[in-house]
Design an enzyme around this catalytic site. Structure first.
Site, PDB file in Angstrom:
ATOM      1  N   ARG A   1       3.749  -0.288  -4.928  1.00 23.26           N
ATOM      2  CA  ARG A   1       3.459  -0.790  -3.590  1.00 23.26           C
ATOM      3  C   ARG A   1       2.080  -1.453  -3.505  1.00 23.26           C
ATOM      4  O   ARG A   1       1.729  -2.042  -2.477  1.00 23.26           O
ATOM      5  CB  ARG A   1       3.515   0.350  -2.567  1.00 23.26           C
ATOM      6  CG  ARG A   1       4.862   1.012  -2.473  1.00 23.26           C
ATOM      7  CD  ARG A   1       4.858   2.051  -1.390  1.00 23.26           C
ATOM      8  NE  ARG A   1       4.648   1.452  -0.084  1.00 23.26           N
ATOM      9  CZ  ARG A   1       5.592   0.952   0.672  1.00 23.26           C
ATOM     10  NH1 ARG A   1       6.835   0.985   0.259  1.00 23.26           N
ATOM     11  NH2 ARG A   1       5.315   0.422   1.833  1.00 23.26           N
TER      12      ARG A   1
ATOM     13  N   ASN B   1      -1.432   1.611   5.960  1.00 20.36           N
ATOM     14  CA  ASN B   1      -0.681   0.488   5.380  1.00 20.36           C
ATOM     15  C   ASN B   1      -0.359  -0.453   6.532  1.00 20.36           C
ATOM     16  O   ASN B   1      -0.033   0.013   7.623  1.00 20.36           O
ATOM     17  CB  ASN B   1       0.608   1.051   4.747  1.00 20.36           C
ATOM     18  CG  ASN B   1       1.554  -0.034   4.284  1.00 20.36           C
ATOM     19  OD1 ASN B   1       1.139  -1.143   3.972  1.00 20.36           O
ATOM     20  ND2 ASN B   1       2.834   0.279   4.239  1.00 20.36           N
ATOM     21  N   GLY B   2      -0.462  -1.773   6.307  1.00 19.69           N
ATOM     22  CA  GLY B   2      -0.161  -2.712   7.395  1.00 19.69           C
ATOM     23  C   GLY B   2      -1.428  -3.379   7.894  1.00 19.69           C
ATOM     24  O   GLY B   2      -2.461  -3.360   7.217  1.00 19.69           O
TER      25      GLY B   2
ATOM     26  N   GLU C   1       6.297 -14.767 -11.853  1.00 23.42           N
ATOM     27  CA  GLU C   1       5.676 -13.542 -11.365  1.00 23.42           C
ATOM     28  C   GLU C   1       5.238 -12.601 -12.471  1.00 23.42           C
ATOM     29  O   GLU C   1       4.273 -11.867 -12.297  1.00 23.42           O
ATOM     30  CB  GLU C   1       6.537 -12.826 -10.313  1.00 23.42           C
ATOM     31  CG  GLU C   1       7.835 -12.259 -10.782  1.00 23.42           C
ATOM     32  CD  GLU C   1       8.666 -11.626  -9.645  1.00 23.42           C
ATOM     33  OE1 GLU C   1       8.103 -11.242  -8.621  1.00 23.42           O
ATOM     34  OE2 GLU C   1       9.898 -11.532  -9.815  1.00 23.42           O
TER      35      GLU C   1
ATOM     36  N   GLU D   1      15.631 -18.671  -8.847  1.00 26.21           N
ATOM     37  CA  GLU D   1      15.327 -17.269  -9.160  1.00 26.21           C
ATOM     38  C   GLU D   1      14.692 -17.146 -10.557  1.00 26.21           C
ATOM     39  O   GLU D   1      13.764 -16.355 -10.764  1.00 26.21           O
ATOM     40  CB  GLU D   1      16.620 -16.439  -9.063  1.00 26.21           C
ATOM     41  CG  GLU D   1      16.555 -15.036  -9.642  1.00 26.21           C
ATOM     42  CD  GLU D   1      15.492 -14.130  -9.015  1.00 26.21           C
ATOM     43  OE1 GLU D   1      14.929 -14.503  -7.979  1.00 26.21           O
ATOM     44  OE2 GLU D   1      15.213 -13.076  -9.604  1.00 26.21           O
TER      45      GLU D   1
ATOM     46  N   TRP E   1      -3.074  -2.462  -1.653  1.00 27.36           N
ATOM     47  CA  TRP E   1      -2.790  -3.874  -1.904  1.00 27.36           C
ATOM     48  C   TRP E   1      -3.608  -4.607  -0.844  1.00 27.36           C
ATOM     49  O   TRP E   1      -3.260  -4.615   0.333  1.00 27.36           O
ATOM     50  CB  TRP E   1      -1.296  -4.154  -1.740  1.00 27.36           C
ATOM     51  CG  TRP E   1      -0.899  -5.544  -2.136  1.00 27.36           C
ATOM     52  CD1 TRP E   1      -0.596  -5.990  -3.378  1.00 27.36           C
ATOM     53  CD2 TRP E   1      -0.747  -6.676  -1.265  1.00 27.36           C
ATOM     54  NE1 TRP E   1      -0.268  -7.325  -3.341  1.00 27.36           N
ATOM     55  CE2 TRP E   1      -0.353  -7.773  -2.071  1.00 27.36           C
ATOM     56  CE3 TRP E   1      -0.912  -6.879   0.106  1.00 27.36           C
ATOM     57  CZ2 TRP E   1      -0.118  -9.048  -1.535  1.00 27.36           C
ATOM     58  CZ3 TRP E   1      -0.681  -8.146   0.633  1.00 27.36           C
ATOM     59  CH2 TRP E   1      -0.289  -9.204  -0.194  1.00 27.36           C
TER      60      TRP E   1
ATOM     61  N   LYS F   1      11.160 -15.337 -11.539  1.00 31.36           N
ATOM     62  CA  LYS F   1      11.004 -14.286 -12.563  1.00 31.36           C
ATOM     63  C   LYS F   1       9.903 -14.663 -13.541  1.00 31.36           C
ATOM     64  O   LYS F   1       9.042 -13.856 -13.862  1.00 31.36           O
ATOM     65  CB  LYS F   1      12.305 -14.077 -13.351  1.00 31.36           C
ATOM     66  CG  LYS F   1      13.372 -13.204 -12.775  1.00 31.36           C
ATOM     67  CD  LYS F   1      13.077 -11.763 -12.571  1.00 31.36           C
ATOM     68  CE  LYS F   1      12.489 -11.408 -11.262  1.00 31.36           C
ATOM     69  NZ  LYS F   1      13.007 -11.670 -10.015  1.00 31.36           N
TER      70      LYS F   1
ATOM     71  N   CYS G   1       0.840  -1.186   0.000  1.00 34.08           N
ATOM     72  CA  CYS G   1       0.000   0.000   0.000  1.00 34.08           C
ATOM     73  C   CYS G   1       0.880   1.242   0.000  1.00 34.08           C
ATOM     74  O   CYS G   1       1.888   1.298   0.686  1.00 34.08           O
ATOM     75  CB  CYS G   1      -0.944   0.112   1.206  1.00 34.08           C
ATOM     76  SG  CYS G   1      -2.130  -1.194   1.346  1.00 34.08           S
TER      77      CYS G   1
ATOM     78  N   HIS H   1      14.934 -37.668  -9.120  1.00 34.62           N
ATOM     79  CA  HIS H   1      14.264 -38.076  -7.880  1.00 34.62           C
ATOM     80  C   HIS H   1      12.817 -37.593  -7.858  1.00 34.62           C
ATOM     81  O   HIS H   1      12.220 -37.488  -6.792  1.00 34.62           O
ATOM     82  CB  HIS H   1      15.049 -37.548  -6.677  1.00 34.62           C
ATOM     83  CG  HIS H   1      16.462 -38.028  -6.644  1.00 34.62           C
ATOM     84  ND1 HIS H   1      16.780 -39.358  -6.440  1.00 34.62           N
ATOM     85  CD2 HIS H   1      17.638 -37.395  -6.864  1.00 34.62           C
ATOM     86  CE1 HIS H   1      18.090 -39.506  -6.511  1.00 34.62           C
ATOM     87  NE2 HIS H   1      18.643 -38.332  -6.768  1.00 34.62           N
TER      88      HIS H   1
HETATM   89  C1  G6P Z   1       8.828  -8.851  -2.909  1.00 34.35           C
HETATM   90  C2  G6P Z   1       9.359  -8.381  -4.241  1.00 34.35           C
HETATM   91  C3  G6P Z   1      10.600  -9.173  -4.619  1.00 34.35           C
HETATM   92  C4  G6P Z   1      11.636  -9.072  -3.532  1.00 34.35           C
HETATM   93  C5  G6P Z   1      11.075  -9.477  -2.169  1.00 34.35           C
HETATM   94  C6  G6P Z   1      12.023  -9.085  -1.049  1.00 34.35           C
HETATM   95  O1  G6P Z   1       8.332 -10.126  -3.013  1.00 34.35           O
HETATM   96  O2  G6P Z   1       8.376  -8.532  -5.241  1.00 34.35           O
HETATM   97  O3  G6P Z   1      11.117  -8.653  -5.817  1.00 34.35           O
HETATM   98  O4  G6P Z   1      12.716  -9.881  -3.841  1.00 34.35           O
HETATM   99  O5  G6P Z   1       9.853  -8.794  -1.911  1.00 34.35           O
HETATM  100  O6  G6P Z   1      12.103  -7.688  -0.998  1.00 34.35           O
HETATM  101  P1  G6P Z   1      13.337  -6.895  -0.482  1.00 34.35           P
HETATM  102  O7  G6P Z   1      12.959  -5.468  -0.681  1.00 34.35           O
HETATM  103  O8  G6P Z   1      13.479  -7.246   0.977  1.00 34.35           O
HETATM  104  O9  G6P Z   1      14.527  -7.299  -1.260  1.00 34.35           O
END
Ligand code: G6P
Length: 605
Positions: free
Chosen positions: A28, A100-101, A490, A483, A74, A487, A2, A506
């Site tokens: 955000r 927010n929160g 998402e 990773e 959000w 990518k 948010c 396995h």
């Molecule tokens: C969210 C973002 C990611 C990020 C993760 C950790 O999920 O979409 O891209 O890697 O948070 O965020 P940070 O700001 O702690 O690296």
């Protein structure tokens, strides 16, 4: 998550200003938006809707107004509806709040308020805030005191911003979620040296890009603090006891241009391309400091790395860096899983927290756990002045510049570079590490040319309709396979999974069908033969194999050439996958900058 943004001061277009500024915080959260402006009669006018604020024409908020607040949501409590969008109002519509929160005890507070005659229009936890402030105002004239009393009743992690029809002030409070004050000077963000500066207004936001067009002078709110401003003065106090907290003004170095898309269609592609320079910036660290930290790791009784999402994959890769380069054992745990590791922590232990935003709730929580055991905390962050940056005992910045796309790209390679540099320093080879990483950075510069990108775009075209995609790797390429899966998932929503190559037989190999795309990440090292064997095993089951490797091999149906970067192979191998993910998203008609259900900065647990 948010985004919060508010302004009070002499500018007369506060409504338009907060809506425009909030567009820079859309990363955000972007399921709904809302704005509250105080008009010349002193009434609070609220507009809100579902959808993205980027599509809203801010000129509709150009009425004269010097005090406004806005929000991009959000969703946590309550679905994505207009009613649940912020700002929320008190019963008498005198108080507007954005938040927010999560207020964890909101049900209990809502029941108490209902018993006192309050009724609620939304399903959110937020709505209790203006109602509780309204209730508190029955026993105090002062708006800020009422907000303070309400805050003392909240449990959970939150940031809130409130305004009242009869008060000239904006009041904000934080416990766990970020809030930053921007000091608006009349002479703008670039003052004449030595000139006396006069304040025209104050900005309060979840993140700096909201007000970067107006000021780069900031003051950070810490946990348990409130801020009250009427646009001329600002006072920071402790929520609990009301005592004043002195604050420094800090100048931030990021520029407006860095935080904008420029000629790129999406932030994600811009940020991928910026890796031409950002890795070199990450490597450019104070050598003395790196050596001191390397020594701290050597002397620590146990070094733990914690992070979330992509940053976590950098930490996982660094387990291999520390092992292979420095012969030293470190332990990675996802920050959300770290709590129960406290049994291993002692005052001589070291926790390394890696975070792009420096605000991720689970990472902050892990820091608290370590601190409660007296352990020292080293932060590796991108955002200077973020909570993790400020609360750690030592902090290194990767200097990637603002990362706006939800999918993290340049922050990852910056994190990998800094972690690798420390591993080299531990091995007594800091100079070699620096040279390797700078060479890698220049190889990446060569790699990111239009022909290379077009090649990957064509590959994306070929596989864009596939439903599943698998990625394998070994050694540091194993976390890069994980990773890669993040990518692809998402931004393109294709089902993607990463595995250690050796684990295929396995279980996961049962998933392979004729034509299933499988990517193998490899370098030119002692595990290349193994991962090639795994690729051949996949091909034998009908997989369409894509090799990301320095050399061509007959095991690959498609070859994405990458430079041979030795120990830094992880940094180069992930780049074609970032580009592939981007094009998969675009070709499937998805917005790579704002993937569904996700947010950039995850400030809830
Ligand atoms: C969210 C973002 C990611 C990020 C993760 C950790 O999920 O979409 O891209 O890697 O948070 O965020 P940070 O700001 O702690 O690296």
């Amino acid at each position: 998550m948010c985004g919060i943004f508010g302004y009070v001061g002499t500018r007369i277009n506060a409504g338009q200003l907060v809506v425009d500024g909030l567009k820079n915080l859309e990363y955000r959260g972007y399921d709904s938006w809302g704005v509250a402006c105080k008009n010349e009669q002193g009434d609070i006018i609220v507009e809100k809707d579902i959808g993205k604020i980027s599509t809203v024409d801010s000129r509709q908020f150009s009425q004269r107004c010097t005090q406004a607040l806005a929000h991009t949501r959000w969703a946590t409590h309550g679905g994505v509806t207009k009613k649940n969008a912020h700002p929320h109002l008190s019963t008498d519509r005198t108080i507007a709040v954005v938040h927010n929160g999560i207020i964890e005890n909101y049900q209990e507070l809502r029941d108490e308020l209902k018993n006192k005659g309050h009724s609620f229009l939304s399903e959110t936890d937020t709505e209790i805030i203006p109602h509780l402030i309204e209730e508190e105002m029955k026993s105090t004239e002062d708006f800020a005191s009422a907000v303070r009393r309400a805050c003392k009743k909240f449990k959970g992690r939150y940031a809130l911003l409130a305004m009242h029809t009869t008060s000239q002030t904006l009041v904000a409070a934080r416990t766990g979620s970020p809030l930053i004050v921007g000091v608006g000077y009349e002479d703008g963000p670039r003052p004449e040296r030595g000139a006396e500066r006069r304040v025209e207004g104050y900005f309060i936001a979840s993140d700096i890009p909201a007000f970067m067009a107006y000021t780069r002078t900031v003051q950070y709110l810490d946990d348990g603090e409130m801020v009250v401003t009427d646009g001329k003065n600002v006072i920071f106090t402790d929520i609990e006891n009301g005592k004043e907290r002195p604050k420094r003004e800090i100048e931030i170095t990021w520029t407006v241009e860095q935080a904008q898309k420029g000629d790129f269609e999406h932030f994600m592609l811009k940020e991928i391309m910026e890796q031409k320079e950002s890795i070199a910036r990450a490597v450019n660290q104070d050598e003395e400091q790196i050596l001191t930290l390397a020594e701290a790791i050597r002397n620590a009784k146990g070094t733990f790395l914690v992070a979330c999402g992509t940053a976590g994959k950098a930490c996982m890769a660094s387990e291999y860096f520390f092992s292979v380069i420095a012969g030293h054992h470190v332990n990675f745990a996802p920050a959300s899983e770290f709590k129960l590791y406290h049994h291993f922590l002692q005052p001589e232990s070291l926790l390394i927290v890696v975070s792009q935003s420096g605000e991720t709730a689970d990472s902050l929580e892990a820091m608290k756990v370590a601190k409660s055991k007296g352990a020292k905390v080293l932060a590796i962050v991108n955002v200077k002045g973020s909570t993790i940056d400020r609360e750690a005992d030592y902090s290194l910045r990767i200097n990637a510049g603002p990362e706006r796309a939800v999918a993290s790209t340049k922050a990852l390679t910056g994190q990998l570079a800094v972690l690798m540099l420390i591993a080299y320093a531990m091995a007594g080879k800091l100079k070699n590490g620096k040279t390797l990483l700078l060479e890698t950075s220049s190889m990446i510069n060569d790699m990111l040319n239009p022909r290379y990108i077009e090649r990957i775009e064509n590959l994306a075209e070929r596989i864009k309709t596939k439903e599943d995609l698998y990625i394998i790797g070994k050694s540091w390429n194993f976390p890069m396979a994980l990773e890669s899966a993040i990518k692809i998932q998402e931004v393109s929503y294709i089902h993607a999974e990463g595995f250690a190559g050796g684990e295929l037989k396995h279980g996961p190999i049962a998933l392979i069908e004729e034509g299933t795309p499988c990517i193998a990440l490899m370098g030119n090292d002692e595990v290349t033969t193994d991962i090639l064997s795994n690729t051949i095993e996949l091909k034998a089951r009908g997989a369409f194999t894509i090799g990301v490797a320095p050399q061509r091999n007959e095991a690959f149906d498609e070859w994405l050439k990458v430079p041979d970067a030795g120990h830094a192979q992880a940094l180069v191998n992930i780049i074609p996958i970032q580009i592939l993910s981007y094009f998969l998203a675009v070709k499937r008609g998805k917005d790579p900058d704002m993937p569904r259900n996700l947010a950039k900065s995850v400030t809830v647990k």
